[in-house]
Write a protein that holds these residues in place. Structure first.
Motif, mmCIF file in Angstrom:
data_model
loop_
_atom_site.group_PDB
_atom_site.id
_atom_site.type_symbol
_atom_site.label_atom_id
_atom_site.label_comp_id
_atom_site.label_asym_id
_atom_site.label_seq_id
_atom_site.Cartn_x
_atom_site.Cartn_y
_atom_site.Cartn_z
ATOM 1 N N HIS A 79 -32.805 -46.661 19.274
ATOM 2 C CA HIS A 79 -31.780 -45.653 19.533
ATOM 3 C C HIS A 79 -31.401 -44.925 18.235
ATOM 4 O O HIS A 79 -30.231 -44.826 17.870
ATOM 5 N N LEU A 80 -32.400 -44.409 17.531
ATOM 6 C CA LEU A 80 -32.168 -43.767 16.224
ATOM 7 C C LEU A 80 -31.741 -42.320 16.438
ATOM 8 O O LEU A 80 -32.519 -41.509 16.947
ATOM 9 N N LEU A 81 -30.516 -42.016 16.062
ATOM 10 C CA LEU A 81 -29.982 -40.676 16.321
ATOM 11 C C LEU A 81 -30.061 -39.760 15.104
ATOM 12 O O LEU A 81 -29.807 -38.566 15.215
ATOM 13 N N ASP A 82 -30.437 -40.323 13.942
ATOM 14 C CA ASP A 82 -30.546 -39.489 12.733
ATOM 15 C C ASP A 82 -32.010 -39.278 12.350
ATOM 16 O O ASP A 82 -32.317 -38.798 11.274
ATOM 17 N N THR A 83 -32.916 -39.700 13.216
ATOM 18 C CA THR A 83 -34.338 -39.704 12.871
ATOM 19 C C THR A 83 -35.134 -38.957 13.929
ATOM 20 O O THR A 83 -34.873 -39.106 15.124
ATOM 21 N N ALA A 84 -36.093 -38.150 13.446
ATOM 22 C CA ALA A 84 -37.010 -37.467 14.368
ATOM 23 C C ALA A 84 -38.388 -38.100 14.218
ATOM 24 O O ALA A 84 -38.653 -38.799 13.237
ATOM 25 N N ALA A 85 -39.243 -37.842 15.178
ATOM 26 C CA ALA A 85 -40.635 -38.297 15.087
ATOM 27 C C ALA A 85 -41.531 -37.079 15.256
ATOM 28 O O ALA A 85 -41.175 -36.143 15.975
ATOM 29 N N ILE A 86 -42.677 -37.097 14.580
ATOM 30 C CA ILE A 86 -43.675 -36.061 14.857
ATOM 31 C C ILE A 86 -44.707 -36.693 15.775
ATOM 32 O O ILE A 86 -45.272 -37.751 15.451
ATOM 33 N N ALA A 87 -44.927 -36.063 16.906
ATOM 34 C CA ALA A 87 -45.880 -36.610 17.877
ATOM 35 C C ALA A 87 -46.290 -35.477 18.820
ATOM 36 O O ALA A 87 -45.890 -34.323 18.628
#
Ligand SMILES: O=C(O)C(=O)Cc1ccccc1
Length: 358
Positions: free
Chosen positions: A195-203
Motif C-alpha cells: 500500500h505504498l502511496l508515495d511510490t510509483a512503478a514503471i510497468a
C-alpha cells in the motif's frame, strides 16, 4: 516493419546495486500471499502462431518476474498457448528449465536503447541451453500508482533497472528517486501489497489492468523507438528450426567465439570468414575483459567435459543462415581452425516482425 533503430550502446544495464525485494530495507515487508492481488492466472492473447506441446499439457515457459512482466508477454507472443512460469531471478528461470519444471526460458538480451544485456548473455553462456527463437517487442512504459494517488504525492519510483534507464529523462523531470527492483510487474505488486502511496512503478499498461492500478503517464521512455529483443531457450533442440515464412529465408545462427592474443586480429579473421562467403552479420559484439582487470567471460564447454572455461576475449556473432548451409558450415570450420573455442548457441527462426506491446 520499420528498421531505423538508433545505433546501440553497449553498457551492461543491470547495476550491481539492483535490490532484491527482500533487501528493500525501507519498504515494509511484502504482504502475505493471501493479501496480495497477484492474479493466479494470466490470459494474454497471442499474436503469431508457433508449434506447441499439446496433449499432456501446454509448453511451460519460465520467465523472470511476476505475472504481467514484459518477459511474460514476450513468452506469450512466441508461444500463444504456453503456460508461463514466473520466477524471481533469471538464474531461477534457467534452473526451472534445467530441472524439468519448465520447457523453455525467455531472456531479454538487448534493447535499442541500452544495447546488449551482457549479464543475460553471461547466463546463457554458463548453461547448456540452446536458442530456439527470438522475439522483438516494442516496449511502452507507463507510470503507475495506487488508485487515487496524485503525481504531487510521489517521492520515488521503482522498477526493473532497464525500465528506469529507459525513462531517465522523464524521471529526472518528475524529480522522483529511482530504486531498482527485480522486474516491472514485481514493482507493481510491491506497491499494491505494501500500500505504498508515495511510490510509483514503471510497468506496462497490461500490468496496470491486471493489478488494478492507475496509469498516471503513458509513453515514459526517452526514445519512442524502444525495442527489446528476447531469446527463447531450450535444454534440447526441438527439431530443425522452422523458417518464419515456410520458405528458404529467415534463419539465424548465434555463435560465441573465444581466442587468445589480439582480439583485433581475431575479429578481422572472423569478419573475413563471413564476408568472403557473403554471410550477413546481424550482431557483432567484442568483449575484451583482459585490459581493465575485469573478470574473464566464463563459458560452459558443452562438447568437452561440460566444464566452465574462462576466456579474456570473446566475440558474440549472430548471422543469417543455418548449419544446413554449406557456406555457413565452411565459415564455422574456418573460424574453429584459428579460435581456441567456438560454441553454437542456436539456429532459429529470425523474428521478421516487431510486436507491439501496448
Ligand atoms: O521487468 C520486466 O517486466 C521484464 O520482463 C524485464 C524487462 C524490463 C524492461 C524491458 C524489457 C524487459
Amino acid at each position: 516493419m520499420a528498421s531505423s533503430a538508433p545505433p546501440p550502446k553497449f553498457p551492461n544495464y543491470l547495476p550491481s546495486s539492483t535490490k532484491k525485494r527482500s533487501e528493500f530495507a525501507d519498504l515494509p515487508s511484502i504482504a502475505p500471499a493471501g493479501r496480495s492481488r497477484r492474479p493466479s492466472t494470466v490470459v494474454i492473447a497471442g499474436i503469431n502462431g508457433h508449434p506447441q506441446i499439446n496433449g499432456s499439457g501446454a509448453l511451460r515457459v519460465a520467465f523472470q518476474g511476476a505475472p504481467g512482466a514484459y518477459s511474460e508477454f514476450a513468452a506469450k507472443t512466441a508461444c500463444p498457448a504456453c503456460a508461463t512460469v514466473p520466477c524471481r531471478a533469471f538464474a531461477d528461470a534457467i534452473a526451472a528449465v534445467e530441472r524439468g519444471r519448465a520447457d523453455r526460458v525467455i531472456l531479454p538480451v538487448e534493447s535499442t536503447m541500452e544495447g546488449t544485456a551482457l549479464r543475460n548473455y553471461d547466463l546463457l553462456l554458463r548453461h547448456d541451453l540452446r536458442i530456439v527463437q527470438e522475439i522483438n517487442l516494442f516496449v511502452h512504459y507507463c507510470l503507475l500508482a495506487m488508485p487515487g494517488v496524485r503525481p504531487a504525492e510521489l517521492r520515488r519510483v521503482i522498477s526493473h533497472p532497464m525500465a528506469l534507464a529507459h525513462c531517465g529523462r522523464a524521471l529526472a523531470q518528475l524529480g522522483l528517486r529511482r530504486e531498482p527492483v527485480e522486474d516491472t510487474a514485481g514493482a507493481v505488486e510491491m506497491l499494491l501489497s505494501n500500500h505504498l502511496l508515495d511510490t510509483a512503478a514503471i510497468a506496462s499498461p497490461r500490468a496496470a489492468v491486471l493489478y488494478g492500478l492507475d496509469v498516471l503517464a503513458h509513453g515514459l521512455q526517452d526514445e519512442s523507438w524502444n525495442v527489446t529483443r528476447f531469446l527463447l531457450l531450450s535444454r534440447t533442440t526441438p527439431g530443425p528450426p522452422q523458417k518464419p515464412d515456410g520458405g528458404g529465408a529467415g534463419l539465424k545462427t548465434s555463435l560465441v567465439i573465444a581466442h587468445r592474443g589480439s582480439s583485433m586480429i581475431a575479429l578481422l579473421k572472423v569478419l573475413s570468414s563471413f564476408s568472403k562467403r557473403n554471410i550477413n552479420l546481424t550482431k557483432l559484439e567484442v568483449i575484451n575483459s583482459s585490459n581493465e582487470g575485469e573478470a574473464p567471460v566464463m563459458i560452459l564447454d558443452v562438447r568437452g567435459r561440460g566444464s566452465l572455461r574462462a576466456f579474456p576475449h570473446v566475440l558474440y556473432v549472430d548471422f543469417e543462415g543455418s548449419m544446413e548451409d554449406s557456406q555457413v558450415k565452411e565459415a564455422i570450420d574456418e573460424i574453429s581452425s584459428f579460435s581456441v573455442f567456438v560454441r553454437i548457441l542456436g539456429c532459429y527462426a529470425a523474428d521478421p516482425s516487431i510486436y507491439d506491446l501496448q
